[in-house]
Design a protein around this motif. Sequence first.
Motif, short mmCIF file in Angstrom:
data_model
loop_
_atom_site.label_atom_id
_atom_site.label_comp_id
_atom_site.label_asym_id
_atom_site.label_seq_id
_atom_site.Cartn_x
_atom_site.Cartn_y
_atom_site.Cartn_z
N PHE A 292 -26.72 -22.64 25.35
CA PHE A 292 -26.67 -24.09 25.49
C PHE A 292 -25.73 -24.48 26.62
O PHE A 292 -24.91 -23.67 27.08
N ALA A 293 -25.87 -25.73 27.05
CA ALA A 293 -24.97 -26.30 28.06
C ALA A 293 -24.83 -27.78 27.78
O ALA A 293 -25.74 -28.42 27.23
N GLU A 294 -23.68 -28.33 28.18
CA GLU A 294 -23.41 -29.75 27.91
C GLU A 294 -22.49 -30.32 28.97
O GLU A 294 -21.59 -29.63 29.47
N VAL A 295 -22.71 -31.59 29.31
CA VAL A 295 -21.79 -32.35 30.16
C VAL A 295 -21.39 -33.61 29.39
O VAL A 295 -22.16 -34.12 28.56
N ASP A 301 -9.20 -44.12 32.44
CA ASP A 301 -8.68 -44.05 33.81
C ASP A 301 -8.41 -42.59 34.20
O ASP A 301 -7.85 -41.81 33.43
N ASN A 302 -8.84 -42.23 35.39
CA ASN A 302 -8.59 -40.90 35.98
C ASN A 302 -9.20 -39.77 35.16
O ASN A 302 -8.74 -38.62 35.24
N ALA A 303 -10.22 -40.06 34.36
CA ALA A 303 -10.86 -39.02 33.56
C ALA A 303 -11.99 -38.36 34.36
O ALA A 303 -12.88 -39.04 34.88
N ASP A 304 -11.93 -37.04 34.48
CA ASP A 304 -12.98 -36.28 35.15
C ASP A 304 -14.01 -35.82 34.13
O ASP A 304 -13.72 -35.66 32.95
N MET A 305 -15.21 -35.57 34.61
CA MET A 305 -16.28 -35.10 33.75
C MET A 305 -15.96 -33.71 33.19
O MET A 305 -15.40 -32.86 33.88
N GLY A 306 -16.31 -33.50 31.94
CA GLY A 306 -16.16 -32.19 31.33
C GLY A 306 -17.50 -31.50 31.18
O GLY A 306 -18.56 -32.12 31.26
N PHE A 307 -17.47 -30.20 30.97
CA PHE A 307 -18.71 -29.45 30.78
C PHE A 307 -18.43 -28.23 29.92
O PHE A 307 -17.28 -27.81 29.72
N LEU A 308 -19.49 -27.65 29.39
CA LEU A 308 -19.39 -26.38 28.67
C LEU A 308 -20.73 -25.68 28.74
O LEU A 308 -21.78 -26.30 28.92
N ALA A 309 -20.67 -24.37 28.57
CA ALA A 309 -21.87 -23.54 28.45
C ALA A 309 -21.53 -22.41 27.52
O ALA A 309 -20.40 -21.89 27.54
N GLY A 310 -22.47 -22.04 26.67
CA GLY A 310 -22.12 -21.02 25.70
C GLY A 310 -23.32 -20.39 25.03
O GLY A 310 -24.46 -20.65 25.37
N MET A 311 -22.99 -19.56 24.03
CA MET A 311 -24.00 -18.82 23.27
C MET A 311 -23.64 -18.89 21.80
O MET A 311 -22.45 -18.92 21.43
N ARG A 312 -24.66 -18.92 20.95
CA ARG A 312 -24.45 -19.00 19.52
C ARG A 312 -25.36 -18.01 18.81
O ARG A 312 -26.55 -17.89 19.13
#
Length: 315
Positions: A292-295, A301-312
Amino acid sequence: MKKLFLAVAVSTMAAGSVNAATIYEKDGFVYKLNGDFQVQLRKKTGNDTSEYVDFDDLELKNYVSYDLNNDMKAFGRLDFDLKDHANGKDVNKPIEEAYLGIQYGATSFSFGKQNFASDEFGVEEAYEVPLEDDQFAAVGTDGDDTLRVDIELDNVYIAASYELEAKDKTGSTAIAGEFIDLFVSTEITGLTLAAAYQQHSPLAGESLDTWGLSAGYDFGIFGLAADYSVTDDGNTDQETTLYNVAATFDVASTTGVAIGMQNQEPDGSDDVTAWYANVTYKFPTQKNVSVFAEVADTDKDNADMGFLAGMRVKF
């Protein structure tokens, strides 16, 4: 906990049979084992955060039951989650749930370390929510001294729980205080409706009352749901509201997409809006193995985008 909003919640009495491997069965005794292992490469939303490997779940769930005849069953659950140890946190409590209970027909009673009834609430479909799951999660949804009743009818599920204001083994009084939780859901031809209520009475100060409503509809390859929850803080006479809107799409038999939006607003403070989108691929020969992957991002204020990628991997 990632929730499934398009089905009536799985009750305590049924939890031992979902996605479980039966290890041993003889003379009315059953032992089942579940596993849920999830590892992510993650970067949190926020200002100048760094990438890291996150162990989101490393669970082993042990379930046992005895047939007592006359439509009665005794059951027990002992769940271990080692994610905090793997993530390097200084913890010495790997036990996530430990309880015993009796089931009679459609009703079960359990007591021990377990989730409150309000933990069943919510429609978010994120792997890692940018804000809280809902206002119940913001206050608390599990305890060590919990009594719980579950009733599972054909199209209606009801749960109630009570967390004792107990003393721990050292004699000190639990900081969390007392919790009373109620949850009810029903499913009618693809439409799922749910409501929940919680009263939290801390040892010091006034109580916190939380309630929530949710609705979701399954259109087949497409699902849409929303929830709304409110916490009324008796100490400050202020409310905090949080709502979720989530949609799921089956783009293929092996691939699903979810998108969602959250908004949380405390009285007297600016509200925060967040969004997320994820995709999950389940291997066609083994649906319990997925990647899977997610953004995700917020309007802080001043928040940058986060992301993840993984396996289950689960069983």
